[in-house]
Design a protein around this motif. Structure first.
Motif, mmCIF file in Angstrom:
data_model
loop_
_atom_site.group_PDB
_atom_site.id
_atom_site.type_symbol
_atom_site.label_atom_id
_atom_site.label_comp_id
_atom_site.label_asym_id
_atom_site.label_seq_id
_atom_site.Cartn_x
_atom_site.Cartn_y
_atom_site.Cartn_z
ATOM 1 N N ARG A 16 8.037 -24.833 59.379
ATOM 2 C CA ARG A 16 7.023 -25.530 59.590
ATOM 3 C C ARG A 16 6.015 -25.250 60.796
ATOM 4 O O ARG A 16 6.464 -24.436 61.687
ATOM 5 C CB ARG A 16 7.973 -26.922 60.367
ATOM 6 C CG ARG A 16 7.213 -28.077 61.003
ATOM 7 C CD ARG A 16 6.378 -28.722 60.023
ATOM 8 N NE ARG A 16 7.311 -29.820 59.212
ATOM 9 C CZ ARG A 16 7.171 -30.295 57.946
ATOM 10 N NH1 ARG A 16 6.073 -29.752 57.332
ATOM 11 N NH2 ARG A 16 7.834 -31.227 57.577
ATOM 12 N N GLY A 17 4.691 -25.548 60.738
ATOM 13 C CA GLY A 17 3.606 -25.061 61.448
ATOM 14 C C GLY A 17 3.404 -23.461 61.644
ATOM 15 O O GLY A 17 2.503 -23.268 62.293
ATOM 16 N N VAL A 18 3.952 -23.059 60.469
ATOM 17 C CA VAL A 18 3.484 -21.510 60.114
ATOM 18 C C VAL A 18 2.711 -21.318 58.837
ATOM 19 O O VAL A 18 1.738 -20.834 58.798
ATOM 20 C CB VAL A 18 4.773 -20.549 60.673
ATOM 21 C CG1 VAL A 18 4.347 -19.220 60.063
ATOM 22 C CG2 VAL A 18 5.346 -20.679 61.669
ATOM 23 N N ASN A 19 3.491 -21.556 57.753
ATOM 24 C CA ASN A 19 3.150 -21.211 56.517
ATOM 25 C C ASN A 19 3.338 -22.699 55.568
ATOM 26 O O ASN A 19 3.576 -22.435 54.243
ATOM 27 C CB ASN A 19 3.607 -19.987 55.974
ATOM 28 C CG ASN A 19 5.201 -20.070 56.080
ATOM 29 O OD1 ASN A 19 5.771 -21.289 56.216
ATOM 30 N ND2 ASN A 19 5.804 -18.823 55.612
ATOM 31 N N ASP A 20 3.488 -23.690 55.780
ATOM 32 C CA ASP A 20 3.945 -24.733 55.070
ATOM 33 C C ASP A 20 2.867 -25.373 54.417
ATOM 34 O O ASP A 20 2.430 -26.605 54.517
ATOM 35 C CB ASP A 20 4.562 -25.957 55.822
ATOM 36 C CG ASP A 20 4.166 -26.179 57.356
ATOM 37 O OD1 ASP A 20 3.152 -25.677 57.899
ATOM 38 O OD2 ASP A 20 4.214 -27.565 57.744
ATOM 39 N N ASP A 21 1.777 -24.557 53.981
ATOM 40 C CA ASP A 21 0.643 -24.895 53.407
ATOM 41 C C ASP A 21 0.496 -23.963 52.191
ATOM 42 O O ASP A 21 0.249 -22.796 52.216
ATOM 43 C CB ASP A 21 -0.362 -25.013 54.454
ATOM 44 C CG ASP A 21 -2.011 -25.101 54.069
ATOM 45 O OD1 ASP A 21 -2.118 -25.159 52.983
ATOM 46 O OD2 ASP A 21 -2.607 -25.473 54.816
ATOM 47 N N ALA A 22 0.151 -24.795 51.004
ATOM 48 C CA ALA A 22 -0.068 -23.428 49.640
ATOM 49 C C ALA A 22 -1.187 -22.602 49.939
ATOM 50 O O ALA A 22 -1.271 -21.530 49.585
ATOM 51 C CB ALA A 22 -0.071 -24.417 48.524
ATOM 52 N N ARG A 23 -2.208 -23.161 50.478
ATOM 53 C CA ARG A 23 -3.431 -22.226 51.079
ATOM 54 C C ARG A 23 -3.200 -21.079 51.636
ATOM 55 O O ARG A 23 -3.547 -19.838 51.295
ATOM 56 C CB ARG A 23 -4.543 -22.859 51.657
ATOM 57 C CG ARG A 23 -5.573 -23.827 50.883
ATOM 58 C CD ARG A 23 -6.423 -24.644 51.633
ATOM 59 N NE ARG A 23 -5.658 -25.353 52.711
ATOM 60 C CZ ARG A 23 -6.040 -26.272 53.495
ATOM 61 N NH1 ARG A 23 -7.269 -26.300 53.555
ATOM 62 N NH2 ARG A 23 -5.272 -26.770 54.625
ATOM 63 N N VAL A 24 -2.147 -21.296 52.858
ATOM 64 C CA VAL A 24 -1.766 -20.206 53.301
ATOM 65 C C VAL A 24 -1.067 -19.154 52.739
ATOM 66 O O VAL A 24 -1.053 -17.817 52.716
ATOM 67 C CB VAL A 24 -1.126 -20.906 54.754
ATOM 68 C CG1 VAL A 24 -0.318 -19.671 55.554
ATOM 69 C CG2 VAL A 24 -2.030 -21.568 55.766
ATOM 70 N N LEU A 25 -0.158 -19.785 51.928
ATOM 71 C CA LEU A 25 0.839 -18.918 51.128
ATOM 72 C C LEU A 25 0.234 -17.950 49.989
ATOM 73 O O LEU A 25 0.517 -17.166 49.909
ATOM 74 C CB LEU A 25 1.911 -19.820 50.566
ATOM 75 C CG LEU A 25 3.018 -20.263 51.562
ATOM 76 C CD1 LEU A 25 3.921 -21.123 51.009
ATOM 77 C CD2 LEU A 25 3.962 -19.013 52.230
ATOM 78 N N ALA A 26 -0.996 -18.933 49.449
ATOM 79 C CA ALA A 26 -1.937 -18.229 48.465
ATOM 80 C C ALA A 26 -2.446 -16.846 49.035
ATOM 81 O O ALA A 26 -2.648 -15.685 48.607
ATOM 82 C CB ALA A 26 -2.920 -19.086 47.906
ATOM 83 N N GLU A 27 -3.036 -17.096 50.280
ATOM 84 C CA GLU A 27 -3.822 -16.115 50.852
ATOM 85 C C GLU A 27 -2.738 -14.949 51.415
ATOM 86 O O GLU A 27 -3.020 -13.675 51.125
ATOM 87 C CB GLU A 27 -4.528 -16.533 52.122
ATOM 88 C CG GLU A 27 -5.482 -15.630 52.650
ATOM 89 C CD GLU A 27 -5.988 -16.025 54.038
ATOM 90 O OE1 GLU A 27 -6.136 -17.319 54.260
ATOM 91 O OE2 GLU A 27 -6.561 -15.286 54.821
ATOM 92 N N LEU A 28 -1.664 -15.350 51.805
ATOM 93 C CA LEU A 28 -0.366 -14.402 52.147
ATOM 94 C C LEU A 28 -0.129 -13.466 50.651
ATOM 95 O O LEU A 28 -0.154 -12.209 50.835
ATOM 96 C CB LEU A 28 0.724 -15.020 52.501
ATOM 97 C CG LEU A 28 2.105 -14.113 52.534
ATOM 98 C CD1 LEU A 28 1.803 -13.125 53.617
ATOM 99 C CD2 LEU A 28 3.149 -14.989 53.045
#
Ligand code: PLP
Ligand code: SF4
Length: 337
Positions: free
Chosen positions: A256-268
């Motif tokens: 939560r608040g770090v990478n709970d977002d598909a856009r962020v995980l896709a970029e990762l």
């Protein structure tokens, strides 16, 4: 100090960088241009699990942003002091799975060795934040017991070095351990779970690469990055150097608040792939005391994975997984229902 002697006692750069890591929350906040007064509960959280963050990692945080996703992973917060039902000291049942000093043999074919309690960073959500390393680590004096157990487990073909972080061991110790392991005839693979290529990329020295290149064991390195901002050019070069000869995978924890977002995980995933690292697991948080504020509920996790699936090729999708004490392997969570 006698200068001549000092010149001969060369401390590797990575060990110096580790010694120079930030350990004081007020200093961390000052470096980031944030107000550095610390409320009582933060001091209390810091007392439970001290802050540790290498300066190179801190340099990748955004200045002046108290919600920076890298900062959130390392800054002690008052929330950690809350004791909540369902959150325990040993959420994955490791205490019960120990067969030899520091050796966990929970899953078929794979044994996991706790080589050291030391890490190069203290992640606030870590499920081992309460682990009794002093009593239960496989410290060097007890390696022989651990090796004797492995020699007696002919169905084990993979040894996983974990910790703490096995790459905090010196090259001398690590080299000695790798040699001892390769003398166990039925071992085929050496897996190293480490966050150092990400938080202290200086650790990936030629000496280390040589140790890994020389073993007869097939080497798999599993790094740990949660957010694309953790991967700069230096980290990328360290990962790519490992990937020259070895399989390099990444595990992340959904936070939560770090990478709970598909856009962020896709970029990762994309940034990892650019440096020849493939995503492996996306772990649901282990319910360890002090980490409840990081939890993402499982339904939301599945939704994020569906969104990620729509954005990425299959080989860039991590497997959503969680650890359930007493089961035969990590539990993989389906994404579509
Ligand atoms: C996670 C883990 C492993 C490795 O599991 P994989 O699914 O092969 O990555 C092995 N032993 C223990 C005790 C573990 O927690
Ligand atoms: S590096 Fe790994 S073992 Fe160490 S604190 Fe972070 S998550 Fe835990």
């Amino acid at each position: 100090m006698i200068p001549e002697l000092a010149a001969h006692r060369h401390v590797p750069d990575w060990q110096q960088a580790l010694a120079d890591a930030i350990r004081d929350p007020a200093e961390l906040l000052r470096v980031l241009g944030l107000p550095a007064e610390l409320p009582g509960p933060v001091r209390e959280a810091e007392g439970l699990f001290p802050l540790l963050a290498p300066r190179g990692f801190v340099a990748r945080m955004r200045k002046g942003d108290p919600h920076d996703p890298l900062l959130r992973q390392v800054l002690p917060l008052g929330e950690e002091c809350r004791v909540l039902p369902g959150f325990s000291i040993d959420p994955v049942g490791d205490g019960a799975a120990q067969q030899a000093p520091g050796l966990l043999h929970k899953y078929a074919g794979r044994a996991l060795m706790i080589t050291t309690g030391a890490c190069a960073v203290h992640c606030r959500y870590c499920f081992r934040r309460h682990y009794p390393y002093a009593e239960q680590g496989a410290s060097r004096s007890r390696w022989s017991e651990t090796l004797a157990y492995l020699a007696d487990s002919p169905d084990t073909d993979e040894i996983i070095l974990s910790g703490g972080d096995p790459l905090t061991l010196s090259d001398a110790k690590l080299g000695e351990l790798v040699q001892a392991l390769e003398s166990v005839a039925h071992l085929q693979r050496l897996r190293i779970h480490t966050r150092l290529p990400v938080v202290l990329p200086e650790r990936i020295t030629q000496e280390l690469l040589d140790i890994l290149a020389e073993t007869r064991l097939k080497v798999v390195i599993v790094v740990h990055a949660n957010h694309p901002n953790e991967i700069d050019a230096t980290v990328g070069a360290a990962c790519a150097a490992l990937a020259e000869r070895h399989t390099v995978l990444n595990q992340a924890v959904l936070l939560r608040g770090v990478n709970d977002d598909a856009r962020v995980l896709a970029e990762l995933s994309e940034r990892l792939f650019a440096h020849r690292v493939l995503p492996y697991y996306l772990h649901l948080l282990d319910r360890v005391q002090g980490a409840a504020h990081f939890e993402v509920p499982v339904d939301e996790a599945r939704k994020i994975m569906r969104d990620l699936h729509a954005r990425l090729p299959g080989y860039l999708l991590p497997r959503l997984a969680r650890e359930v004490a007493g089961t035969a392997g990590k539990q993989l969570l389906g994404v579509t229902e």
